[in-house]
Structure formats: structure tokens, C-alpha cells
Design an enzyme around this catalytic site. Structure first.
Site, short mmCIF file in Angstrom:
data_model
loop_
_atom_site.label_atom_id
_atom_site.label_comp_id
_atom_site.label_asym_id
_atom_site.label_seq_id
_atom_site.Cartn_x
_atom_site.Cartn_y
_atom_site.Cartn_z
N TYR A 19 -1.27 -3.50 -6.86
CA TYR A 19 -1.12 -4.22 -5.60
C TYR A 19 -2.44 -4.23 -4.81
O TYR A 19 -3.12 -3.20 -4.68
CB TYR A 19 0.00 -3.62 -4.74
N ASP A 47 -9.39 -10.01 8.75
CA ASP A 47 -8.88 -8.65 8.48
C ASP A 47 -9.87 -7.52 8.76
O ASP A 47 -9.47 -6.46 9.20
CB ASP A 47 -8.42 -8.57 7.01
N CYS A 49 0.64 -7.78 11.76
CA CYS A 49 0.91 -7.96 13.19
C CYS A 49 0.16 -9.13 13.80
O CYS A 49 0.04 -9.23 15.02
CB CYS A 49 0.60 -6.67 13.94
N ARG A 83 0.84 -1.19 0.00
CA ARG A 83 0.00 0.00 0.00
C ARG A 83 0.88 1.24 0.00
O ARG A 83 1.96 1.25 0.58
CB ARG A 83 -0.90 0.01 1.24
N LYS A 106 -9.73 -2.37 1.65
CA LYS A 106 -9.41 -1.25 2.53
C LYS A 106 -10.18 0.02 2.14
O LYS A 106 -10.65 0.76 2.99
CB LYS A 106 -7.90 -1.00 2.56
P1 GTP Z 1 -2.55 -7.84 7.44
O1 GTP Z 1 -3.08 -8.86 6.50
O2 GTP Z 1 -1.41 -7.04 6.87
O3 GTP Z 1 -3.59 -6.92 8.01
O4 GTP Z 1 -1.80 -8.61 8.64
P2 GTP Z 1 -2.21 -9.61 9.82
O5 GTP Z 1 -2.49 -8.80 11.05
O6 GTP Z 1 -3.26 -10.57 9.41
O7 GTP Z 1 -0.83 -10.35 10.10
P3 GTP Z 1 -0.44 -11.90 9.98
O8 GTP Z 1 -1.25 -12.79 10.87
O9 GTP Z 1 -0.38 -12.26 8.57
O10 GTP Z 1 1.04 -11.89 10.60
C1 GTP Z 1 2.10 -11.18 10.04
C2 GTP Z 1 3.41 -11.75 10.48
O11 GTP Z 1 3.50 -11.84 11.90
C3 GTP Z 1 3.66 -13.15 9.94
O12 GTP Z 1 4.97 -13.21 9.44
C4 GTP Z 1 3.48 -14.03 11.13
O13 GTP Z 1 4.26 -15.20 11.04
C5 GTP Z 1 3.89 -13.15 12.30
N1 GTP Z 1 3.15 -13.52 13.53
C6 GTP Z 1 1.82 -13.70 13.65
N2 GTP Z 1 1.47 -14.11 14.90
C7 GTP Z 1 2.62 -14.17 15.61
C8 GTP Z 1 2.93 -14.51 16.97
O14 GTP Z 1 2.08 -14.85 17.79
N3 GTP Z 1 4.24 -14.42 17.34
C9 GTP Z 1 5.22 -14.05 16.46
N4 GTP Z 1 6.47 -14.00 16.90
N5 GTP Z 1 4.97 -13.73 15.17
C10 GTP Z 1 3.70 -13.79 14.75
C1 SPV Z 2 -2.98 -4.63 5.26
O1 SPV Z 2 -2.01 -4.00 4.81
O2 SPV Z 2 -3.49 -4.35 6.37
C2 SPV Z 2 -3.56 -5.76 4.51
C3 SPV Z 2 -3.10 -6.00 3.16
O3 SPV Z 2 -4.44 -6.44 5.02
S1 SPV Z 2 -3.81 -4.91 2.00
O4 SPV Z 2 -5.11 -5.47 1.58
O5 SPV Z 2 -2.92 -4.84 0.88
O6 SPV Z 2 -4.04 -3.62 2.60
MN MN Z 3 -5.07 -5.68 6.98
#
Ligand code: GTP
Ligand code: SPV
Ligand code: MN
Length: 625
Positions: free
Chosen positions: A237, A313, A290, A89, A246
Site C-alpha cells: 500500500y 500533501d 481531511c 498505512r 511519507k
Molecule cells: P491525504 O491524502 O490522506 O493526506 O488527505 P487529504 O487531506 O488530501 O484529503 P482529501 O482532500 O482527499 O479529502 C478527504 C475527504 O474529505 C474526501 O472524501 C473529500 O471529499 C472530503 N472533503 C474535502 N474537503 C471537504 C470540505 O470542504 N467539506 C467536506 N464536507 N468534505 C470535504
Molecule cells: C496520508 O495518509 O496522509 C496520505 C496517503 O497522504 S499515504 O501516502 O498512503 O500516506
Molecule cells: Mn497525506
């Protein structure tokens, strides 16, 4: 063969309709298409029906253009490699365009640059887009995607029509939302959110079609809340181009939510069943990359617990007539971070992406597989890896990433092994806890509970996290990301806080308990907490708190688990609980002072008094430590 489908051009639009029939469309949709086709001048128009046949046709065309290639190790899986300048983004080029600036960003001192959104007047943005969109689809096909955010027909749901010159966007939107003829039938002649997207790269006789067309220098993502319109130019993207996600479900969504007294949030929704068979649903807001996907799909390490995923999400939540908060996932797929996903960390995601998945910017293996950092090592050492940049024979220890850190999978939600039985319920699921969290290497305990709703809103407002590769930031700096919504607020954050605070006053409403978690606190040897499936230990404590169990003690920041009340049974690794829950005085003094500075400078006169009071109370508690 396609030519047989070609309809004669009506005099007042450009482009012949290759697929579908303009005259079958609701009048308002037809007008929107004709208007934008005249401006963008596509060669063809394709009205999406959402069928599998259509999907296969588009995948075939994308493959022919070199935009995607099959990953033959799996069923109907594809890899797209973007332009290296179009990988995330672009927050700096994302604007909300309202007549009054203060509708979009808080009222602060003149010399303060807002970090809570970019504003431009609608007329200035019109001018800017006038130098972008005219003729931008020359030589390309304009796809018309009718889409519903939320189950078709649910009272929660909202319909949009996206026009795009990217077939990658169509096949991705087909996974991420409900699209096609059934959406048009549900829409009838009602209004819809008008979404226009172009990769910004017309195909002319001198300019051949690119593998990943885009126009990073001219990229702009504009939202016009007053016109219910979104215009995105220059990027293919996901977050910039799949406009239902979003742009509509969060930015425009949050504006509609405030008006109609509900919430559009950057939150996962999960179900948790305890060993006694009691089930509750929680929603959790963590900033981009995160941990939302991972928490919603987790395989709990504590025996007897079951976790199910409603969404990973976005949550749309509203109080029902009984005062119970209910939530739906407006999406139909996952656009998840690939790196770090493995059989060990997220087995449910690994099973979800075995088929019908589009991967973007991951690495590939020469036996037709995908690869990224953190994936379980391939057991054949002789297997060749091609990096996301196309570097063949990529080597471990080469100092480069095999996959882009923001590489993603795009997969249908119904393929997820732990998808919740009610994930498409049109009434939504009852939310009994709201959880905030971020990447905090220092100072923030593993879990704490707010004293009440208002204090919980203050916790959301105070949320901070390390920057990640989900947007254009370099490096890992702890920045403010209130409610994990900083990149997604559709309106003034001060007004957003007032909206959230307004619910406590209504005694008929059952406001859920609010918590804060931090899986990312660091010690000398890295993360102090094992995370992933072990996070169930924290969810179990939250679950028991929601049930009213007396397992908490007071701390200056909120209620924390009474010593010994977190279930640590069977935890395989040593965990330093003191380090996980320590509240360092110096850290917290600096933290409250910084928060005060942030609220004063960034929210200014729009900061609600209640938030000021919460801050002052926290300050007192901290300075009395
Ligand atoms: P968006 O799709 O961008 O909104 O992200 P999200 O909040 O769904 O994040 P996601 O669960 O994909 O996690 C992002 C990264 O954080 C990945 O590389 C995971 O492996 C790592 N991660 C997730 N949960 C944990 C955890 O409990 N501990 C650690 N150390 N890393 C984590
Ligand atoms: C984020 O960045 O929080 C995502 C991926 O979930 S995107 O849809 O590209 O914004
Ligand atoms: Mn997101």
C-alpha cells in the site's frame, strides 16, 4: 527478448541484471544494490531508467500477473485491487529507530504509552528485520529506483534510491516523484537515502505468485535516521511502500529539516489570486483524508478568484536570504482519496485522473470506468458495478461500500488543470499564510487567526481531528494530530515544537500569519458549512488579513472575522453563522483541560515553556468567558 539484455552475474551479488547495467552506476549505489541483493536474493535485478518504454513494459507485466487491469474508458488508466488486509498505512507497525529513545519520542512518565510515534533501538530492529528480509525476494525481480524528491537539481531536493520487489511501486513512484537516469546523473557519487522495500512474499515452487502479494502479519516500516536508511516489509500500500513520500519526505525529511533549519510538513501549497490580480501562496496542514487535495484543487465559487495548486500533501519550506518563507512540493504526482471526489466537489481532480492514472481499491463499471461513493451518479442505470472487493453487480443500498474508504488515485501533477505556473520552481514559492485544520464536529469555529507566531505554533500543537480510513483506525474518534504530523514525526515532538518556536526570535525573518479552519462542524442536519469551492470565502478573509485589513475581532481562541466581514455574496444555501462561530463555554473548558492533560502526559518534560504559557493564557481566557 529480455534475455538479450541479461548481464552475467558478478560473483558477489545474487540475481542477474535484466535491465540496465550495474557498472554504469555510481559506486555507492552499486554497493548498496549488491549488499541488499545478497540479503534478499532476488532472481533478477532491474535498474529503472524512468522511460515511458519501461513504464509500458511494467504495466504489461503487472497486467499479465493480474495485479492491475485496464480501465478502457480512459487513456492509460489502471485499476489495482489490493489484498483486503493491505489497504492503508499501518501506524502501529511504523518505527523510528534511534540509539536514544528520547531522540524519537518525548520524555514522559514511565507508564505512559506514547501516541507520538513508535521507537525501537537500531539493534533490536536489525534483529527483527533479520527474520524478514533474508531471501524475501526469491523468485522476484528487485527494481532499483533512483528518485528525487523535489525538482532535479533544486537546492531543496533530496535524492533516494529505493530497492523494491513490486512493479506496482515502480510505476507509482514514477508518477509521484522524478525517477531514473537523470536522477543518477544529478546524484554523482554523493550520499543518498537508502530505501529498501519488499512485499515480503517470495515466489517459490510451492508458492505461486499472488495477484497482490503482501505479508500483513509480518509488516514493519522502519526508519534509521542515523544511517539515512528506510526498510519497509510486508505491505504494497502507498504510504507504506512508496518510500519517497511519507517515509522520506516527512519522517526522514523532518529530521534533516530540523538539522538544516527548514520545515518538512504534511501540507498542501496553493496559490490564490484575488479579483484585483494580487497573488499569494498559502500552505495548509490538515490530517490524512481531511481535505488538502480538495482545497489545493478547488474551483472557487467567488467570482474573480483564481486558485492554483502547487502541491496537495507535502511542503518543504525554508526562509530565504531575505527572510521570506519559501516552499516547494517535493512530489510530482497526487496520491489522492477517491471517495467524495466528483465533478461537483473537485472538478480539477476529475480532469486530472482522466489519463495515465493508477487507481487502487476503487470500484469498476462494466464499460471500463471507475466508480466510488460520492461520484456523480452514472446516468445509465443498467451499468454494472464491481466493488473493490470484486463483488460483481454491486447495488446501491446494499450496505457495503463500492470503493474502500481509503481507495486512491495516483496521477501526474502536470495533468491538473489548475496546476500552478511555479509548481516546479527550484526556488519555491513565497508562503504568506499557514493554515491548520481538522475534522471537528463540535466547538471549533469556521476560521480563527492566531495572535502571533508562538500562538500559531500552539494552535498547530493543539490540532485534533476525527480518525479516518487513511490508517488502521476503526470509527470516528476525535484524536490529537499535532501539525497533522502525528503519524509522520521523524523525531521527538517536543524538539519539533522548539524548532518551530525558534523562528519567532529571529527578527530578520518574516514569519507568516497562522490560522485555524474547520469545514466539518456539525449541526442537527449534518455539516454546517458547504465546504469545497465555498471555502474560498474563508480564504478570502485570510487573504485580506494577510494584506492587513482590519476585518477581525478578538475572541478567547484567537481573532475571528468581524461580523459581516466574511464574503457571503451569492451563497446559495442558508448558513447558520452563529452556529459556525459559537464558542460553547462547557466545550472549551473541557477542551483546555484535555489539552493540558495531553501536553503533560504525552510531551512531558519536553514541552517548551512557551507552549505551557500559551495554554495557561488560553485557559484564563476560557475560564473568564
Ligand atoms: P491525504 O491524502 O490522506 O493526506 O488527505 P487529504 O487531506 O488530501 O484529503 P482529501 O482532500 O482527499 O479529502 C478527504 C475527504 O474529505 C474526501 O472524501 C473529500 O471529499 C472530503 N472533503 C474535502 N474537503 C471537504 C470540505 O470542504 N467539506 C467536506 N464536507 N468534505 C470535504
Ligand atoms: C496520508 O495518509 O496522509 C496520505 C496517503 O497522504 S499515504 O501516502 O498512503 O500516506
Ligand atoms: Mn497525506
Amino acid at each position: 527478448k529480455l534475455k538479450d539484455n541479461c548481464y552475467a552475474c558478478a560473483p558477489d551479488y545474487t540475481g542477474s541484471v535484466l535491465y540496465g547495467n550495474l557498472n554504469d552506476l555510481p559506486e555507492k549505489v552499486k554497493c548498496f544494490i549488491q549488499d541488499k541483493a545478497k540479503q534478499c536474493q532476488p532472481e533478477y535485478i532491474h535498474i529503472c531508467d524512468g522511460t515511458e518504454k519501461e513504464r509500458d513494459l511494467l504495466l504489461y507485466l503487472l497486467q499479465k500477473d493480474g495485479t492491475i487491469k485496464p480501465l478502457n474508458k480512459y487513456e492509460n488508466c489502471w485499476l489495482a485491487r489490493t489484498d483486503p488486509d493491505d489497504v492503508a498505512r499501518v501506524e502501529s507497525k511504523t518505527f523510528i529507530c534511534t540509539t536514544n529513545k528520547t531522540d524519537t519520542i518525548p520524555n514522559t512518565k514511565d507508564d505512559v504509552v506514547s501516541t507520538l510515534g513508535n521507537w525501537m533501538s537500531p539493534s533490536d530492529m536489525d534483529c527483527l528485520l533479520e527474520s524478514r528480509f533474508p531471501g524475501c525476494m526469491k523468485g522476484r525481480t528487485m527494481f532499483v529506483i533512483p528518485f528525487s524528491m523535489g525538482p532535479i537539481g533544486s537546492k531543496f531536493s533530496k535524492i533516494g534510491i529505493q530497492l523494491t520487489d513490486s512493479a506496482y511501486v515502480v510505476v507509482s513512484m514514477r508518477i509521484m516523484s522524478r525517477i531514473g537516469t537523470s536522477v543518477l546523473e544529478s546524484l554523482g557519487n554523493d550520499d543518498f537515502i537508502k530505501c529498501l522495500h519488499s512485499v515480503g512474499k517470495p515466489v517459490t515452487s510451492v508458492q505461486k505468485a499472488d495477484r497482490w502479494p503482501c505479508n500483513p502479519k509480518q509488516t514493519v516500516i522502519a526508519h534509521y535516521p542515523e544511517r539515512h536508511e528506510i526498510c519497509s516489509f510486508g505491505s504494497g500500500y502507498g504510504g507504506n511502500s512508496l518510500l519517497g513520500k511519507k517515509c522520506m519526505a516527512l519522517r526522514i525529511g523532518s529530521i534533516l529539516a530540523r538539522k538544516e533549519r527548514w520545515f518538512a510538513e504534511h501540507m498542501l501549497i496553493m496559490g490564490i489570486e484575488n479579483p484585483a490580480g494580487v497573488k499569494k501562496y498559502f500552505a495548509a496542514a490538515f490530517p490524512s483524508a481531511c481535505g488538502k487535495t480538495n482545497l489545493a484543487m478547488m474551483e472557487p465559487s467567488l467570482p474573480g478568484y483564481k486558485v492554483t495548486c502547487v502541491g496537495d500533501d507535502i511542503a518543504w519550506m525554508r526562509f530565504d536570504e531575505n527572510g521570506q518563507l519559501r516552499a516547494i512540493n517535493p512530489e510530482a504526482g497526487f496520491f489522492g482519496v477517491a471517495p467524495g471526489t466528483s465533478k461537483k466537489t473537485n472538478p480539477n481532480a476529475m480532469k486530472t485522473i482522466e489519463k495515465n492514472t493508477i487507481f487502487t481499491n476503487v470500484a469498476s463499471t462494466d464499460d471500463g470506468g471507475f466508480y466510488w461513493q460520492g461520484l456523480d451518479k452514472t446516468n445509465q442505470d443498467n451499468i454494472q458495478i464491481t466493488s473493490w472487493m470484486g463483488i460483481k453487480n454491486w447495488q446501491h443500498g446494499s450496505g457495503t461500500d463500492p470503493a474502500h474508504p481509503n481507495s486512491r488515485f495516483c496521477a501526474p501533477a502536470n495533468q491538473c488543470p489548475n496546476i500552478d505556473e511555479n509548481w516546479e520552481s527550484s526556488e519555491g514559492v513565497s508562503i504568506e499564510a499557514i493554515i491548520f485544520g481538522g475534522r471537528r464536529p463540535e466547538g471549533l469555529p469556521l476560521v480563527f487567526e492566531s495572535f502571533d507566531w508562538t500562538h500559531g505554533v500552539f494552535l498547530g500543537a493543539s490540532l485534533k481531528s476525527e480518525t479516518t480510513a487513511a490508517a488502521e483506525y476503526k470509527g470516528k474518534l476525535v484524536v490529537h494530530d499535532p501539525f497533522a504530523m502525528r503519524p509522520f514525526f521523524g523525531y521527538n515532538f517536543g524538539h519539533y515544537l522548539k524548532h518551530w518556536l525558534s523562528f519567532q526570535a529571529n527578527r530578520k525573518l518574516n514569519c507568516p500569519k497562522i490560522f485555524h479552519v474547520n469545514w466539518f462542524r456539525k449541526g442537527p442536519e449534518g455539516f454546517l458549512w458547504p465546504g469545497f469551492g465555498e471555502n474560498i470565502r474563508v480564504l478570502d478573509w485570510i487573504f485580506r488579513r494577510v494584506q492587513g485589513e482590519d476585518c477581525h475581532v478578538m475572541s478567547p481562541v484567537g481573532y475571528i472575522p468581524r461580523p459581516g466581514s466574511l464574503n457571503m455574496a451569492g451563497l446559495k444555501q442558508e448558513v447558520d453563522m452563529n452556529a459556525l462561530f459559537e464558542l460553547p463555554v462547557q466545550f472549551w473548558r473541557a477542551e483546555v483541560d484535555e489539552l493540558e492533560h495531553y501536553f503533560n502526559s504525552q510531551v512531558g518534560s519536553d514541552l517548551p515553556d512557551k507552549i505551557k504559557q500559551e495554554l495557561n493564557q488560553l485557559k484564563q481566557r476560557i475560564y473568564n468567558m
